[in-house]
Design a protein around this motif. Structure first.
Motif, PDB file in Angstrom:
ATOM      1  N   ALA A 190       0.836  -1.203   0.000  1.00  0.00           N
ATOM      2  CA  ALA A 190       0.000   0.000   0.000  1.00  0.00           C
ATOM      3  C   ALA A 190       0.871   1.253   0.000  1.00  0.00           C
ATOM      4  N   LYS A 191       0.570   2.167  -0.890  1.00  0.00           N
ATOM      5  CA  LYS A 191       1.185   3.488  -0.825  1.00  0.00           C
ATOM      6  C   LYS A 191       0.501   4.316   0.261  1.00  0.00           C
ATOM      7  N   VAL A 192      -0.823   4.171   0.332  1.00  0.00           N
ATOM      8  CA  VAL A 192      -1.637   4.832   1.351  1.00  0.00           C
ATOM      9  C   VAL A 192      -2.740   3.876   1.759  1.00  0.00           C
ATOM     10  N   MET A 193      -3.026   3.796   3.075  1.00  0.00           N
ATOM     11  CA  MET A 193      -4.160   3.022   3.569  1.00  0.00           C
ATOM     12  C   MET A 193      -5.002   3.913   4.466  1.00  0.00           C
ATOM     13  N   ILE A 194      -6.302   3.967   4.202  1.00  0.00           N
ATOM     14  CA  ILE A 194      -7.211   4.817   4.974  1.00  0.00           C
ATOM     15  C   ILE A 194      -8.363   3.964   5.473  1.00  0.00           C
ATOM     16  N   ASN A 195      -8.598   4.002   6.771  1.00  0.00           N
ATOM     17  CA  ASN A 195      -9.729   3.284   7.368  1.00  0.00           C
ATOM     18  C   ASN A 195     -10.973   4.154   7.216  1.00  0.00           C
ATOM     19  N   GLU A 196     -11.830   3.803   6.269  1.00  0.00           N
ATOM     20  CA  GLU A 196     -13.026   4.606   6.020  1.00  0.00           C
ATOM     21  C   GLU A 196     -14.019   4.505   7.177  1.00  0.00           C
ATOM     22  N   SER A 197     -14.022   3.383   7.888  1.00  0.00           N
ATOM     23  CA  SER A 197     -14.915   3.249   9.038  1.00  0.00           C
ATOM     24  C   SER A 197     -14.545   4.250  10.124  1.00  0.00           C
ATOM     25  N   THR A 198     -13.229   4.459  10.342  1.00  0.00           N
ATOM     26  CA  THR A 198     -12.768   5.449  11.319  1.00  0.00           C
ATOM     27  C   THR A 198     -13.060   6.859  10.839  1.00  0.00           C
ATOM     28  N   LEU A 199     -13.025   7.066   9.545  1.00  0.00           N
ATOM     29  CA  LEU A 199     -13.250   8.393   8.975  1.00  0.00           C
ATOM     30  C   LEU A 199     -14.686   8.867   9.169  1.00  0.00           C
ATOM     31  N   LEU A 200     -15.625   7.935   9.258  1.00  0.00           N
ATOM     32  CA  LEU A 200     -17.027   8.320   9.440  1.00  0.00           C
ATOM     33  C   LEU A 200     -17.235   8.976  10.803  1.00  0.00           C
ATOM     34  N   GLY A 201     -18.125   9.971  10.844  1.00  0.00           N
ATOM     35  CA  GLY A 201     -18.450  10.612  12.114  1.00  0.00           C
ATOM     36  C   GLY A 201     -18.539  12.121  11.986  1.00  0.00           C
ATOM     37  N   ASN A 202     -18.719  12.786  13.123  1.00  0.00           N
ATOM     38  CA  ASN A 202     -18.810  14.243  13.188  1.00  0.00           C
ATOM     39  C   ASN A 202     -17.460  14.811  13.609  1.00  0.00           C
ATOM     40  N   TRP A 203     -16.934  15.738  12.817  1.00  0.00           N
ATOM     41  CA  TRP A 203     -15.628  16.329  13.073  1.00  0.00           C
ATOM     42  C   TRP A 203     -15.765  17.839  13.217  1.00  0.00           C
ATOM     43  N   ILE A 204     -15.179  18.384  14.289  1.00  0.00           N
ATOM     44  CA  ILE A 204     -15.350  19.810  14.579  1.00  0.00           C
ATOM     45  C   ILE A 204     -14.018  20.469  14.923  1.00  0.00           C
ATOM     46  N   SER A 256     -17.618  29.340  18.891  1.00  0.00           N
ATOM     47  CA  SER A 256     -18.443  28.159  18.640  1.00  0.00           C
ATOM     48  C   SER A 256     -17.615  27.112  17.904  1.00  0.00           C
ATOM     49  N   GLU A 257     -18.234  25.987  17.621  1.00  0.00           N
ATOM     50  CA  GLU A 257     -17.558  24.913  16.919  1.00  0.00           C
ATOM     51  C   GLU A 257     -18.201  24.712  15.554  1.00  0.00           C
ATOM     52  N   VAL A 258     -17.370  24.523  14.561  1.00  0.00           N
ATOM     53  CA  VAL A 258     -17.853  24.277  13.204  1.00  0.00           C
ATOM     54  C   VAL A 258     -17.168  23.035  12.663  1.00  0.00           C
ATOM     55  N   GLY A 259     -17.776  22.468  11.650  1.00  0.00           N
ATOM     56  CA  GLY A 259     -17.164  21.286  11.070  1.00  0.00           C
ATOM     57  C   GLY A 259     -18.070  20.610  10.064  1.00  0.00           C
ATOM     58  N   PHE A 260     -17.997  19.296  10.042  1.00  0.00           N
ATOM     59  CA  PHE A 260     -18.769  18.536   9.064  1.00  0.00           C
ATOM     60  C   PHE A 260     -19.005  17.133   9.578  1.00  0.00           C
ATOM     61  N   SER A 261     -19.960  16.484   8.968  1.00  0.00           N
ATOM     62  CA  SER A 261     -20.277  15.098   9.272  1.00  0.00           C
ATOM     63  C   SER A 261     -19.986  14.253   8.040  1.00  0.00           C
ATOM     64  N   ILE A 262     -19.148  13.240   8.207  1.00  0.00           N
ATOM     65  CA  ILE A 262     -18.834  12.323   7.128  1.00  0.00           C
ATOM     66  C   ILE A 262     -19.664  11.066   7.332  1.00  0.00           C
ATOM     67  N   LYS A 263     -20.508  10.758   6.376  1.00  0.00           N
ATOM     68  CA  LYS A 263     -21.454   9.655   6.521  1.00  0.00           C
ATOM     69  C   LYS A 263     -21.213   8.581   5.471  1.00  0.00           C
ATOM     70  N   ASP A 264     -21.764   7.423   5.757  1.00  0.00           N
ATOM     71  CA  ASP A 264     -21.655   6.300   4.833  1.00  0.00           C
ATOM     72  C   ASP A 264     -22.335   6.647   3.513  1.00  0.00           C
ATOM     73  N   GLY A 265     -21.856   6.071   2.435  1.00  0.00           N
ATOM     74  CA  GLY A 265     -22.458   6.317   1.133  1.00  0.00           C
ATOM     75  C   GLY A 265     -21.968   7.574   0.454  1.00  0.00           C
TER      76      GLY A 265
END
Length: 209
Positions: free
Chosen positions: A108-122, A131-140
């Motif tokens: 692998a040149k790069v390996m990314i765990n997409e399951s870990t990537l899912l969630g709310n990030w602020i 305040s806090e700003v960010g995004f939600s990464i969801k399945d699909g």
């Protein structure tokens, strides 16, 4: 009689040509062999060579048993990937993984765990920090804004080992913008990525039941 006989020859020839074309196409498809690309979309002429699949229970610290979306099982070496800091998110069996492989699909040149990537990030609001700003990464491939009025996040995916983000700015041209980011860090609590201009640091927002 000659006309009827000639028509019969034409019909037979047509059938034989059709069968030859079908057999030829079938042989061509068999010769191509299996494909490991779950997403072969192109961007500006570039094909997405990322492999997508699931972590198998035969994985170890430096070897990923990788079951592709096409059902093939690969054993991906990760020792050099770890040394270069390109393993993002540890893994357990069943996690969804994205791998940017070498040419023979053994490392692998790069390996990314997409399951870990899912969630709310602020992160703290860069304007005033109140305040806090960010995004939600969801399945699909779904991505949504958190407490942001100026940016509407729309979608995400891993494209050739980078994080692709599609968004639109409110009050601007209202045209979708596509950005590509290099991953810097990904674990249970932190997400860091960068482009040529900036580095963005997020923490995971806990979901209150």
């Amino acid at each position: 009689m000659k006309t009827r006989h000639f028509a019969r020859h034409i019909a037979v020839a047509t059938v034989m040509m059709t069968m030859a074309m079908v057999i030829g196409c079938d042989n061509k498809q068999k010769a191509q062999g299996p494909t490991y690309l779950a997403d072969s979309a192109t961007v500006e002429g570039k094909q997405n060579k990322t492999l997508f699949g699931i972590c198998g229970d035969g994985s170890a610290m430096n070897t990923l048993q990788f079951i592709t979306d096409n059902g093939d099982t690969l054993y991906i070496a990760l020792h050099d990937t770890r040394e270069k800091g390109k393993v993002f998110g540890e893994y357990v069996a069943g996690d969804r993984i994205a791998v940017m492989p070498n040419d023979d699909k053994t490392e692998a040149k790069v390996m990314i765990n997409e399951s870990t990537l899912l969630g709310n990030w602020i992160m703290p609001d860069p304007i005033d920090g109140s305040s806090e700003v960010g995004f939600s990464i969801k399945d699909g491939g779904i991505m949504e804004s958190i407490n942001q009025m100026s940016i509407i996040y729309k979608s995400w995916k891993i494209f050739n080992g980078q994080l692709e983000v599609v968004s639109m700015r409110e009050g601007g041209s209202e045209i979708d913008e596509t950005e590509y980011y290099d991953m810097v860090r990904l674990d249970a609590d932190s997400l860091v990525f960068c482009n040529q201009e900036d580095t963005f640091m997020y923490s995971r927002k806990a979901i209150i039941q």
